[in-house]
Write a protein that holds these residues in place. Sequence first.
Motif, PDB file in Angstrom:
ATOM      1  N   ARG A 259       0.812  -1.221   0.000  1.00 43.77           N
ATOM      2  CA  ARG A 259       0.000   0.000   0.000  1.00 43.77           C
ATOM      3  C   ARG A 259       0.842   1.264   0.000  1.00 43.77           C
ATOM      4  O   ARG A 259       0.489   2.260  -0.627  1.00 43.77           O
ATOM      5  CB  ARG A 259      -0.915   0.025   1.228  1.00 43.77           C
ATOM      6  CG  ARG A 259      -2.046  -0.979   1.229  1.00 43.77           C
ATOM      7  CD  ARG A 259      -2.813  -0.897   2.528  1.00 43.77           C
ATOM      8  NE  ARG A 259      -3.502   0.383   2.686  1.00 43.77           N
ATOM      9  CZ  ARG A 259      -3.911   0.868   3.849  1.00 43.77           C
ATOM     10  NH1 ARG A 259      -3.652   0.202   4.972  1.00 43.77           N
ATOM     11  NH2 ARG A 259      -4.552   2.008   3.909  1.00 43.77           N
ATOM     12  N   ARG A 260       1.952   1.245   0.721  1.00 39.60           N
ATOM     13  CA  ARG A 260       2.730   2.469   0.932  1.00 39.60           C
ATOM     14  C   ARG A 260       3.834   2.674  -0.093  1.00 39.60           C
ATOM     15  O   ARG A 260       4.359   3.789  -0.193  1.00 39.60           O
ATOM     16  CB  ARG A 260       3.338   2.450   2.338  1.00 39.60           C
ATOM     17  CG  ARG A 260       2.341   2.299   3.466  1.00 39.60           C
ATOM     18  CD  ARG A 260       1.291   3.380   3.441  1.00 39.60           C
ATOM     19  NE  ARG A 260       0.326   3.236   4.533  1.00 39.60           N
ATOM     20  CZ  ARG A 260      -0.773   3.974   4.666  1.00 39.60           C
ATOM     21  NH1 ARG A 260      -1.045   4.906   3.757  1.00 39.60           N
ATOM     22  NH2 ARG A 260      -1.595   3.779   5.680  1.00 39.60           N
ATOM     23  N   ALA A 261       4.216   1.652  -0.825  1.00 44.37           N
ATOM     24  CA  ALA A 261       5.295   1.802  -1.792  1.00 44.37           C
ATOM     25  C   ALA A 261       4.860   2.711  -2.929  1.00 44.37           C
ATOM     26  O   ALA A 261       3.727   2.624  -3.419  1.00 44.37           O
ATOM     27  CB  ALA A 261       5.713   0.438  -2.335  1.00 44.37           C
ATOM     28  N   ALA A 262       5.770   3.591  -3.346  1.00 46.28           N
ATOM     29  CA  ALA A 262       5.472   4.456  -4.488  1.00 46.28           C
ATOM     30  C   ALA A 262       5.333   3.632  -5.751  1.00 46.28           C
ATOM     31  O   ALA A 262       4.443   3.870  -6.573  1.00 46.28           O
ATOM     32  CB  ALA A 262       6.576   5.506  -4.650  1.00 46.28           C
ATOM     33  N   ILE A 263       6.216   2.645  -5.923  1.00 47.50           N
ATOM     34  CA  ILE A 263       6.173   1.745  -7.069  1.00 47.50           C
ATOM     35  C   ILE A 263       6.632   0.367  -6.607  1.00 47.50           C
ATOM     36  O   ILE A 263       7.559   0.251  -5.805  1.00 47.50           O
ATOM     37  CB  ILE A 263       7.052   2.255  -8.235  1.00 47.50           C
ATOM     38  CG1 ILE A 263       6.383   3.445  -8.931  1.00 47.50           C
ATOM     39  CG2 ILE A 263       7.314   1.154  -9.262  1.00 47.50           C
ATOM     40  CD1 ILE A 263       7.157   3.983 -10.108  1.00 47.50           C
ATOM     41  N   LEU A 264       5.998  -0.678  -7.139  1.00 51.71           N
ATOM     42  CA  LEU A 264       6.401  -2.059  -6.915  1.00 51.71           C
ATOM     43  C   LEU A 264       6.950  -2.610  -8.224  1.00 51.71           C
ATOM     44  O   LEU A 264       6.372  -2.392  -9.290  1.00 51.71           O
ATOM     45  CB  LEU A 264       5.211  -2.903  -6.460  1.00 51.71           C
ATOM     46  CG  LEU A 264       4.540  -2.503  -5.142  1.00 51.71           C
ATOM     47  CD1 LEU A 264       3.197  -3.207  -5.007  1.00 51.71           C
ATOM     48  CD2 LEU A 264       5.428  -2.845  -3.962  1.00 51.71           C
ATOM     49  N   THR A 265       8.068  -3.326  -8.139  1.00 54.02           N
ATOM     50  CA  THR A 265       8.664  -3.904  -9.343  1.00 54.02           C
ATOM     51  C   THR A 265       8.839  -5.409  -9.156  1.00 54.02           C
ATOM     52  O   THR A 265       9.914  -5.877  -8.780  1.00 54.02           O
ATOM     53  CB  THR A 265      10.026  -3.248  -9.667  1.00 54.02           C
ATOM     54  OG1 THR A 265      10.878  -3.332  -8.514  1.00 54.02           O
ATOM     55  CG2 THR A 265       9.850  -1.812 -10.059  1.00 54.02           C
ATOM     56  N   PRO A 266       7.778  -6.185  -9.416  1.00 54.65           N
ATOM     57  CA  PRO A 266       7.936  -7.647  -9.396  1.00 54.65           C
ATOM     58  C   PRO A 266       8.797  -8.096 -10.566  1.00 54.65           C
ATOM     59  O   PRO A 266       8.864  -7.431 -11.606  1.00 54.65           O
ATOM     60  CB  PRO A 266       6.492  -8.153  -9.519  1.00 54.65           C
ATOM     61  CG  PRO A 266       5.777  -7.058 -10.247  1.00 54.65           C
ATOM     62  CD  PRO A 266       6.418  -5.777  -9.787  1.00 54.65           C
ATOM     63  N   GLY A 267       9.440  -9.239 -10.401  1.00 58.37           N
ATOM     64  CA  GLY A 267      10.297  -9.750 -11.456  1.00 58.37           C
ATOM     65  C   GLY A 267       9.566 -10.555 -12.505  1.00 58.37           C
ATOM     66  O   GLY A 267      10.140 -10.873 -13.547  1.00 58.37           O
ATOM     67  N   ASP A 281      -2.015  -1.725  -5.666  1.00 56.81           N
ATOM     68  CA  ASP A 281      -2.656  -0.993  -6.759  1.00 56.81           C
ATOM     69  C   ASP A 281      -1.906  -1.300  -8.046  1.00 56.81           C
ATOM     70  O   ASP A 281      -0.718  -1.020  -8.176  1.00 56.81           O
ATOM     71  CB  ASP A 281      -2.623   0.505  -6.461  1.00 56.81           C
ATOM     72  CG  ASP A 281      -3.333   1.330  -7.530  1.00 56.81           C
ATOM     73  OD1 ASP A 281      -3.826   0.744  -8.516  1.00 56.81           O
ATOM     74  OD2 ASP A 281      -3.384   2.563  -7.384  1.00 56.81           O
ATOM     75  N   ARG A 282      -2.587  -1.883  -9.020  1.00 61.48           N
ATOM     76  CA  ARG A 282      -1.903  -2.312 -10.242  1.00 61.48           C
ATOM     77  C   ARG A 282      -1.340  -1.138 -11.040  1.00 61.48           C
ATOM     78  O   ARG A 282      -0.447  -1.332 -11.864  1.00 61.48           O
ATOM     79  CB  ARG A 282      -2.846  -3.135 -11.107  1.00 61.48           C
ATOM     80  CG  ARG A 282      -4.067  -2.412 -11.639  1.00 61.48           C
ATOM     81  CD  ARG A 282      -4.898  -3.357 -12.508  1.00 61.48           C
ATOM     82  NE  ARG A 282      -5.268  -4.546 -11.772  1.00 61.48           N
ATOM     83  CZ  ARG A 282      -5.855  -5.603 -12.336  1.00 61.48           C
ATOM     84  NH1 ARG A 282      -6.110  -5.590 -13.634  1.00 61.48           N
ATOM     85  NH2 ARG A 282      -6.188  -6.661 -11.609  1.00 61.48           N
ATOM     86  N   THR A 283      -1.839   0.074 -10.815  1.00 59.73           N
ATOM     87  CA  THR A 283      -1.283   1.229 -11.527  1.00 59.73           C
ATOM     88  C   THR A 283       0.110   1.593 -11.023  1.00 59.73           C
ATOM     89  O   THR A 283       0.822   2.357 -11.689  1.00 59.73           O
ATOM     90  CB  THR A 283      -2.200   2.448 -11.386  1.00 59.73           C
ATOM     91  OG1 THR A 283      -2.296   2.820  -9.995  1.00 59.73           O
ATOM     92  CG2 THR A 283      -3.587   2.144 -11.929  1.00 59.73           C
ATOM     93  N   ARG A 284       0.496   1.066  -9.870  1.00 64.24           N
ATOM     94  CA  ARG A 284       1.822   1.356  -9.321  1.00 64.24           C
ATOM     95  C   ARG A 284       2.769   0.163  -9.457  1.00 64.24           C
ATOM     96  O   ARG A 284       3.797   0.122  -8.796  1.00 64.24           O
ATOM     97  CB  ARG A 284       1.701   1.754  -7.845  1.00 64.24           C
ATOM     98  CG  ARG A 284       0.965   3.072  -7.634  1.00 64.24           C
ATOM     99  CD  ARG A 284       0.954   3.497  -6.185  1.00 64.24           C
ATOM    100  NE  ARG A 284       0.076   2.677  -5.374  1.00 64.24           N
ATOM    101  CZ  ARG A 284       0.485   1.767  -4.506  1.00 64.24           C
ATOM    102  NH1 ARG A 284       1.782   1.564  -4.312  1.00 64.24           N
ATOM    103  NH2 ARG A 284      -0.368   1.065  -3.796  1.00 64.24           N
ATOM    104  N   ILE A 285       2.433  -0.793 -10.298  1.00 64.93           N
ATOM    105  CA  ILE A 285       3.259  -1.987 -10.484  1.00 64.93           C
ATOM    106  C   ILE A 285       3.943  -1.921 -11.846  1.00 64.93           C
ATOM    107  O   ILE A 285       3.292  -1.671 -12.867  1.00 64.93           O
ATOM    108  CB  ILE A 285       2.414  -3.271 -10.370  1.00 64.93           C
ATOM    109  CG1 ILE A 285       1.750  -3.359  -8.994  1.00 64.93           C
ATOM    110  CG2 ILE A 285       3.279  -4.498 -10.601  1.00 64.93           C
ATOM    111  CD1 ILE A 285       0.876  -4.579  -8.807  1.00 64.93           C
ATOM    112  N   ARG A 286       5.241  -2.135 -11.863  1.00 63.75           N
ATOM    113  CA  ARG A 286       6.024  -2.190 -13.104  1.00 63.75           C
ATOM    114  C   ARG A 286       6.831  -3.495 -13.079  1.00 63.75           C
ATOM    115  O   ARG A 286       7.692  -3.672 -12.213  1.00 63.75           O
ATOM    116  CB  ARG A 286       7.000  -1.017 -13.216  1.00 63.75           C
ATOM    117  CG  ARG A 286       6.430   0.343 -12.888  1.00 63.75           C
ATOM    118  CD  ARG A 286       5.634   0.920 -14.043  1.00 63.75           C
ATOM    119  NE  ARG A 286       5.315   2.307 -13.760  1.00 63.75           N
ATOM    120  CZ  ARG A 286       4.259   2.715 -13.071  1.00 63.75           C
ATOM    121  NH1 ARG A 286       3.422   1.802 -12.563  1.00 63.75           N
ATOM    122  NH2 ARG A 286       4.021   3.997 -12.869  1.00 63.75           N
ATOM    123  N   THR A 287       6.570  -4.387 -13.996  1.00 62.66           N
ATOM    124  CA  THR A 287       7.319  -5.642 -14.048  1.00 62.66           C
ATOM    125  C   THR A 287       8.703  -5.383 -14.625  1.00 62.66           C
ATOM    126  O   THR A 287       8.833  -4.844 -15.725  1.00 62.66           O
ATOM    127  CB  THR A 287       6.581  -6.674 -14.909  1.00 62.66           C
ATOM    128  OG1 THR A 287       5.282  -6.917 -14.344  1.00 62.66           O
ATOM    129  CG2 THR A 287       7.345  -7.986 -14.945  1.00 62.66           C
TER     130      THR A 287
END
Length: 571
Positions: A259-267, A281-287
């Motif tokens: 919730r608090r991360a500005a962006i999440l980067t899963p591998g 939030d999927r809008t803050r996820i960048r693979t």
Amino acid sequence: MRIGLLTEGGYPYVGGDAGLWCDRLVRGLAQHEFDIHALSRSRAQEDAGLVPLPDQVSRVRTAPLWRAEDDGVSHGRRARRRFTECYGELAEAVCTAPGAPSDADSTHLTDRFGSALYGLAELARDEGGLTGALRSDTAVRTLERACRAPGASRTAREARVPDLLAVAAHLERALRPLSLDWYGDDGLGAADLCHATAGGPAALPGLLARHFSGVPLLVTEYGVQLRSHYLALGPDAAAPAVRALLAAFHGRLATEVYRRAAILTPGNAHARRWQERCGADRTRIRTVHPGMEASRFAEVGEAPDRSDPDTLVWVGPVDPTKDLVSLLHAFAEVRKERPTARLRIVGSPTGPEGEVYLGHCRVLAAQLFPDEAEGVHAVGDNPVSFEEIGGPEVPALPDAYAAGAVVVLSSVVEGFPITLVEAMLCARATVSTDVGAVVEAIGGTGLVVPPRNPRALAEACVALLRDPERRERLGAAARARALELFTVEQNIAAFHGIYLEIVSRCPVRRVVLDEAGAPLPFADPAEAHVPVHWTGPTAPVLPRGVPAWAAGGPVRATPSRTPLTAPEAAR
């Protein structure tokens, strides 16, 4: 910009987890400055020392998770009351029966968990630590009240005293980062960005830096920590109540991090689905796919005809999740169609369990394939060989992939298939089981079969062994895909862009001047470009949260070339 890199049990220690990609990231982003804040897992890891660090690493700070030193803090009555309230709130959020992430009740519990977590962090900052309080009888009694409270889950209500002691001890270890002195202006509070290289406890310092100083948080997960925790706490590892409470705690912590991360980067997409299921939030996820060193495999990849057309190769660490038993049974079916086929298993066992499993596989191979000889006077030979990297037959890793026409992956559990990508860089056709991120990595350049299905695995292998032109086409396509998506260069470029994206959207609360007195990049506040009078500090650095007018003295700012009108300035 200044990056606070957060690691757990890995970089910058020798042989640490995920150390290689962190080292490549730091070395590839030489234009930035890195402060490494590492949580170590064992004394042996610290005694092994650090890997050679580049010049852009300005500082390394270490905090051990494997021991709890007595901080000598004695809490007064008011502090004890604050601790009981905050710890009780956190325990109730953990013990309450969970709902779906989208439920209002679940959101309320997540808010309570986060509020209690930051309340404990503020208490630790005010009092100088929480080690003694987290290990006290008060913590155990507070946890017991939460388990017996109305609304607690059935499993929590069944917790006995040994279960409560085990859970309290685990929570104390997980919450040790709360007592660290990393969050001031001489630590993570002075960073432009915190980059956590894993979720869970590794991201907890980033949450606190965000809470205390407004530092944006980036979280990278190549292996989902929550999933790893679920797998580690099997039925034989702990009592049901302990497993349920610890799973709830780590689930709440993961949700708060997401919730608090500005962006999440899963591998990979597999990790992305876990994050979304936990409320990200999927809008803050960048693979961002892991980066491999392609040049290491260039010689093999550019000369694919070196392989033996009748040889299958398996490469990787040996443990039960790799399901070599199914591979051996599949190879028995392959031999019925291709009597000249051979199987080379290249890898070392992982720990005692891997040693036992490797021994079992050797016995099975001897039973399935008795030593064969061409005549009565010839010495027999087994078509299955077990080898290790560095041996006379396989001096280096690329040689293992060069030995076979088809590379096989037979796993039943897999995250991101590193060995599969290495085979793709070597332009090898592959046969894999559909687990983890295998399909995402291959993308149609190899054959995929269900796991634990030796017959399907054998049919796919035979199909490729019979068709050399198809193998060549698939291998060339696999190498092209790997060079496009899974190189170190694309990984570094992706993180460089994400760093800029995060910093461009997050306001900077301090002014940093260089030796000439000019503002440094990303340290000049945006309002300094508006043509009005601003005052600021005389010292080079203004701590976060302190208003400019309170410091006195003018601040040099880059003036706007064209004066803005009032409506433009308002925009």
